[in-house]
Design a protein around this motif. Structure first.
Motif, PDB file in Angstrom:
ATOM      1  N   LEU A 188       0.836  -1.203   0.000  1.00 49.90           N
ATOM      2  CA  LEU A 188       0.000   0.000   0.000  1.00 49.90           C
ATOM      3  C   LEU A 188       0.874   1.259   0.000  1.00 49.90           C
ATOM      4  CD1 LEU A 188      -2.790   1.333   0.133  1.00 49.90           C
ATOM      5  CD2 LEU A 188      -2.636   1.145   2.630  1.00 49.90           C
ATOM      6  N   ALA A 189       1.888   1.286   0.837  1.00 53.36           N
ATOM      7  CA  ALA A 189       2.781   2.443   0.911  1.00 53.36           C
ATOM      8  C   ALA A 189       3.539   2.646  -0.403  1.00 53.36           C
ATOM      9  CB  ALA A 189       3.761   2.261   2.068  1.00 53.36           C
ATOM     10  N   VAL A 190       3.990   1.566  -0.998  1.00 50.56           N
ATOM     11  CA  VAL A 190       4.730   1.662  -2.266  1.00 50.56           C
ATOM     12  C   VAL A 190       3.836   2.198  -3.371  1.00 50.56           C
ATOM     13  CG1 VAL A 190       5.843   0.284  -4.066  1.00 50.56           C
ATOM     14  CG2 VAL A 190       6.481  -0.036  -1.674  1.00 50.56           C
ATOM     15  N   SER A 191       2.568   1.840  -3.355  1.00 52.92           N
ATOM     16  CA  SER A 191       1.658   2.356  -4.390  1.00 52.92           C
ATOM     17  C   SER A 191       1.541   3.881  -4.295  1.00 52.92           C
ATOM     18  CB  SER A 191       0.286   1.700  -4.280  1.00 52.92           C
ATOM     19  OG  SER A 191      -0.400   2.137  -3.127  1.00 52.92           O
ATOM     20  N   LYS A 192       1.663   4.435  -3.098  1.00 51.90           N
ATOM     21  CA  LYS A 192       1.641   5.893  -2.931  1.00 51.90           C
ATOM     22  C   LYS A 192       2.908   6.524  -3.488  1.00 51.90           C
ATOM     23  CE  LYS A 192      -1.208   5.604   1.183  1.00 51.90           C
ATOM     24  NZ  LYS A 192      -1.238   5.700   2.633  1.00 51.90           N
ATOM     25  N   LEU A 193       4.020   5.848  -3.330  1.00 51.50           N
ATOM     26  CA  LEU A 193       5.294   6.366  -3.832  1.00 51.50           C
ATOM     27  C   LEU A 193       5.343   6.318  -5.350  1.00 51.50           C
ATOM     28  CD1 LEU A 193       8.157   7.433  -3.391  1.00 51.50           C
ATOM     29  CD2 LEU A 193       8.906   5.076  -3.096  1.00 51.50           C
ATOM     30  N   GLN A 194       4.746   5.299  -5.945  1.00 54.51           N
ATOM     31  CA  GLN A 194       4.799   5.153  -7.395  1.00 54.51           C
ATOM     32  C   GLN A 194       4.199   6.347  -8.120  1.00 54.51           C
ATOM     33  OE1 GLN A 194       3.080   1.237  -7.745  1.00 54.51           O
ATOM     34  NE2 GLN A 194       5.093   0.328  -8.096  1.00 54.51           N
ATOM     35  N   SER A 195       3.234   7.007  -7.517  1.00 54.73           N
ATOM     36  CA  SER A 195       2.659   8.181  -8.170  1.00 54.73           C
ATOM     37  C   SER A 195       3.598   9.386  -8.111  1.00 54.73           C
ATOM     38  CB  SER A 195       1.315   8.529  -7.534  1.00 54.73           C
ATOM     39  OG  SER A 195       1.501   8.942  -6.203  1.00 54.73           O
ATOM     40  N   LYS A 196       4.567   9.370  -7.196  1.00 55.16           N
ATOM     41  CA  LYS A 196       5.529  10.469  -7.053  1.00 55.16           C
ATOM     42  C   LYS A 196       6.802  10.266  -7.866  1.00 55.16           C
ATOM     43  CE  LYS A 196       4.039  13.158  -3.583  1.00 55.16           C
ATOM     44  NZ  LYS A 196       3.947  14.593  -3.704  1.00 55.16           N
ATOM     45  N   VAL A 197       7.141   9.012  -8.112  1.00 55.44           N
ATOM     46  CA  VAL A 197       8.413   8.689  -8.768  1.00 55.44           C
ATOM     47  C   VAL A 197       8.107   8.091 -10.129  1.00 55.44           C
ATOM     48  CG1 VAL A 197      10.528   7.330  -8.579  1.00 55.44           C
ATOM     49  CG2 VAL A 197       9.465   8.240  -6.527  1.00 55.44           C
ATOM     50  N   SER A 198       8.760   8.609 -11.152  1.00 53.69           N
ATOM     51  CA  SER A 198       8.503   8.077 -12.495  1.00 53.69           C
ATOM     52  C   SER A 198       9.116   6.693 -12.687  1.00 53.69           C
ATOM     53  CB  SER A 198       9.032   9.037 -13.561  1.00 53.69           C
ATOM     54  OG  SER A 198      10.424   9.219 -13.400  1.00 53.69           O
ATOM     55  N   ALA A 199      10.045   6.331 -11.827  1.00 54.04           N
ATOM     56  CA  ALA A 199      10.676   5.016 -11.914  1.00 54.04           C
ATOM     57  C   ALA A 199       9.711   3.931 -11.444  1.00 54.04           C
ATOM     58  CB  ALA A 199      11.931   4.975 -11.041  1.00 54.04           C
ATOM     59  N   LYS A 200      10.009   2.720 -11.842  1.00 54.14           N
ATOM     60  CA  LYS A 200       9.242   1.578 -11.354  1.00 54.14           C
ATOM     61  C   LYS A 200       9.732   1.265  -9.941  1.00 54.14           C
ATOM     62  CE  LYS A 200       8.018  -3.153 -12.282  1.00 54.14           C
ATOM     63  NZ  LYS A 200       8.192  -4.333 -13.092  1.00 54.14           N
ATOM     64  N   VAL A 201       8.825   1.300  -8.978  1.00 56.06           N
ATOM     65  CA  VAL A 201       9.166   1.053  -7.585  1.00 56.06           C
ATOM     66  C   VAL A 201       8.709  -0.343  -7.209  1.00 56.06           C
ATOM     67  CG1 VAL A 201       8.890   1.849  -5.214  1.00 56.06           C
ATOM     68  CG2 VAL A 201       8.901   3.499  -7.091  1.00 56.06           C
ATOM     69  N   VAL A 202       9.632  -1.126  -6.660  1.00 57.94           N
ATOM     70  CA  VAL A 202       9.345  -2.512  -6.311  1.00 57.94           C
ATOM     71  C   VAL A 202       9.784  -2.760  -4.869  1.00 57.94           C
ATOM     72  CG1 VAL A 202       9.853  -4.916  -6.874  1.00 57.94           C
ATOM     73  CG2 VAL A 202       9.777  -3.213  -8.696  1.00 57.94           C
ATOM     74  N   PRO A 203       8.873  -3.238  -4.013  1.00 65.86           N
ATOM     75  CA  PRO A 203       9.302  -3.598  -2.661  1.00 65.86           C
ATOM     76  C   PRO A 203       9.910  -4.995  -2.665  1.00 65.86           C
ATOM     77  CG  PRO A 203       6.945  -3.926  -2.870  1.00 65.86           C
ATOM     78  CD  PRO A 203       7.435  -3.379  -4.196  1.00 65.86           C
ATOM     79  N   LEU A 204      11.080  -5.134  -2.091  1.00 60.45           N
ATOM     80  CA  LEU A 204      11.725  -6.438  -1.992  1.00 60.45           C
ATOM     81  C   LEU A 204      11.265  -7.081  -0.689  1.00 60.45           C
ATOM     82  CD1 LEU A 204      13.712  -8.446  -3.225  1.00 60.45           C
ATOM     83  CD2 LEU A 204      15.535  -7.266  -2.015  1.00 60.45           C
ATOM     84  N   THR A 205      10.225  -7.896  -0.792  1.00 57.43           N
ATOM     85  CA  THR A 205       9.648  -8.521   0.403  1.00 57.43           C
ATOM     86  C   THR A 205       9.986 -10.006   0.514  1.00 57.43           C
ATOM     87  OG1 THR A 205       7.560  -8.875  -0.775  1.00 57.43           O
ATOM     88  CG2 THR A 205       7.744  -6.870   0.553  1.00 57.43           C
ATOM     89  N   GLN A 206      10.729 -10.522  -0.433  1.00 55.30           N
ATOM     90  CA  GLN A 206      11.144 -11.927  -0.370  1.00 55.30           C
ATOM     91  C   GLN A 206      11.935 -12.154   0.919  1.00 55.30           C
ATOM     92  OE1 GLN A 206      10.369 -14.339  -2.546  1.00 55.30           O
ATOM     93  NE2 GLN A 206      11.444 -15.861  -1.345  1.00 55.30           N
TER      94      GLN A 206
END
Length: 121
Positions: free
Chosen positions: A96-114
């Protein structure tokens, strides 16, 4: 007959940059500008929401997602991989938090949760 070797592409920025466990001061330091132009930036986002302040994150040597959002204009990476999340969050909180960041950053944002271990599991 052997053909001569020619350099055809000169790359003036790194392919991958890894900040390690750090505050967002690295984003504002001109010596680190190349890290924000690397194809892939791997950085921490220990704290994600209002439950912990930016000051708390800084006092403990960590990065808060709010700081990444605030400094997003410096991020020129093609992909940003976020790591080092507090175990106080669930994987759902992280996404959920990363989805908020994706709208601010033009880069592809991926959380490493493995391998991420939440205290809520």
């Amino acid at each position: 007959m052997n053909s001569p070797f020619y350099i055809t592409n000169i790359i003036l920025y790194p392919e991958v940059a890894f900040t390690g466990d750090t505050t967002t001061d690295f984003m504002l330091d001109p010596h680190n500008a190349d890290a924000l132009r690397a194809k892939v930036l791997i950085t921490e986002a220990t704290f994600l929401d209002e439950s912990y302040s930016v000051d708390h994150a800084r006092q403990h040597g960590h990065t808060h997602l709010f700081e990444i959002m605030e400094n997003s204009q410096w991020i020129r990476n093609k992909a940003v991989v976020l790591t080092h999340f507090s175990s106080r969050y669930s994987i759902e909180d992280i996404h959920l938090a990363v989805s908020k960041l994706q709208s601010k950053v033009s880069a592809k944002v991926v959380p490493l949760t493995q391998g991420f271990k939440s205290i809520y599991r």
